[in-house]
Scaffold this active site. Sequence first.
Site, PDB file in Angstrom:
ATOM      1  CB  CYS A  76     -92.920  30.813  10.467  1.00 54.46           C
ATOM      2  SG  CYS A  76     -92.753  28.902  10.869  1.00 54.46           S
ATOM      3  CB  CYS A 150     -92.787  23.713  15.935  1.00 50.91           C
ATOM      4  SG  CYS A 150     -92.104  24.495  14.659  1.00 50.91           S
ATOM      5  CD  GLN A 272     -78.489  22.114   2.859  1.00 47.67           C
ATOM      6  OE1 GLN A 272     -79.152  23.030   3.323  1.00 47.67           O
ATOM      7  NE2 GLN A 272     -77.606  22.690   1.958  1.00 47.67           N
ATOM      8  CG  ASP A 366     -73.785  24.227   0.334  1.00 49.11           C
ATOM      9  OD1 ASP A 366     -74.318  25.129   0.505  1.00 49.11           O
ATOM     10  OD2 ASP A 366     -74.337  23.068   1.064  1.00 49.11           O
ATOM     11  CB  CYS A 393     -78.811  29.382   2.445  1.00 51.17           C
ATOM     12  SG  CYS A 393     -77.288  29.715   3.486  1.00 51.17           S
TER      13      CYS A 393
END
Length: 437
Positions: A76, A150, A272, A366, A393
């Site tokens: 993160c 997590c 995804q 994509d 992305c």
Amino acid sequence: MLIELVIDKIVYGGDGIGNYNGVKVFVPYSVPQDRVLIAIKKKKKNYYIGQIKEIIEPSPFRVTPLCPHFLSCGGCQLQHLKYDYQLVVKKLIANETLQRIGKVFFPAKNPLPAPSEWHYRNKTQYPLAPPHKIGFFKRQTHQVIDIEKCLLHPTTFDEIKSFLKNSIKKAGETVYDEIKHSGNIRHIIIRKGFNTNQYLVIIVTQEASLARGVYEELPKSFDGIVGVVQNRNPVKTNRILGDEYKKLIGQDYYFETVLNKRFRISAGSFFQVNTAQTETLVKQVIKLLAPTGQERVLDLFAGVGTFTIPLADFVDKVTGIEINRIAVLDANESLRINTINNVEFIAAPAEQGIKNFQQVDAVILDPPRKGCGKELIEGIAGLRPKKIIYISCNPTTLARDLAIFDHIGYEVSAIELVDLFPQTYHIEAVAKIVPKL
């Protein structure tokens, strides 16, 4: 060297940035409007890298991270930002990147927020390290941090991981040492169908053998585990998966549903990682495409048919092109399950697959993080599509590719953002591209 700094903004990657006597200073874990005392750790030619020593005055957008590993784990980057402000940051980064790299001044809209900013991941990949560490890599290293919980994935993943950690010890199985290229178990991957409650466990090993004691009790211990699969990767590489798959228990795939379509997803197929936001993403693609029912559409980098299959209800014909043959097998099985007759899949690289076509009405793209590149974009333009929907992305490669489209006669008419990855810097964009008038 200690300096006082006010943070101006966050850049792609998650670092804050401030200005010190005309020099940009990058500061991890900082927030715009933070007033901080910084230790300069590295001096480069045109910028410095700093480390927070004291937060003199915290930003109003700052929150206390929920995860105790946030400052060490590399998973993160934005837990110290309020979620609403994470969305603001992602929009600012997307627009700045598109303008700076691609000279695209069509503004991206506000990101569509995730229904949940926690426990949203349907897939987690855990690296292992001796003697029995299972967790995630420390920020900007390959040093494994042993993490018990997590907050981004389902709590069941933590329980399965803990179970496997104990069973590896009991079975006397070895753990892979990346430096020495010795030991056996390299990664553990857990995947979940959020709408089916099915789990698939993949154990990545260096060797062909794997002690049965590691995995044989898994399905008896956890409801919903439909299969355990071994993947072998004997190569000294950063790549997680090898090419060999072996069913150990049950099946080597699981099922998920998206917009009432059922998908088979094998251990080696991409899907995804945020199921709820995948539905949002598919809806955005269909909205931007605005189909009339007559279109013939190409879906490049089609994967298991995430966009191809839902789109079938709205157009005349869709052809998905995908290089991964395992994903194509999944997609074809999903066609059968959903009784869809106006879709076909071609197993080929996108650049080759489009050579089978003279002209199409629309193209969906994509691509992976590296984007498309000039050759493929020129090939797409040669098909004279009236609409191109580009899912990305990575705003940097999207910006580069949009500049190429612009050069050969196509322009952006809409950019939507969907937050697939809360608490991280990752940005998912959907761009509509049309011929210039």
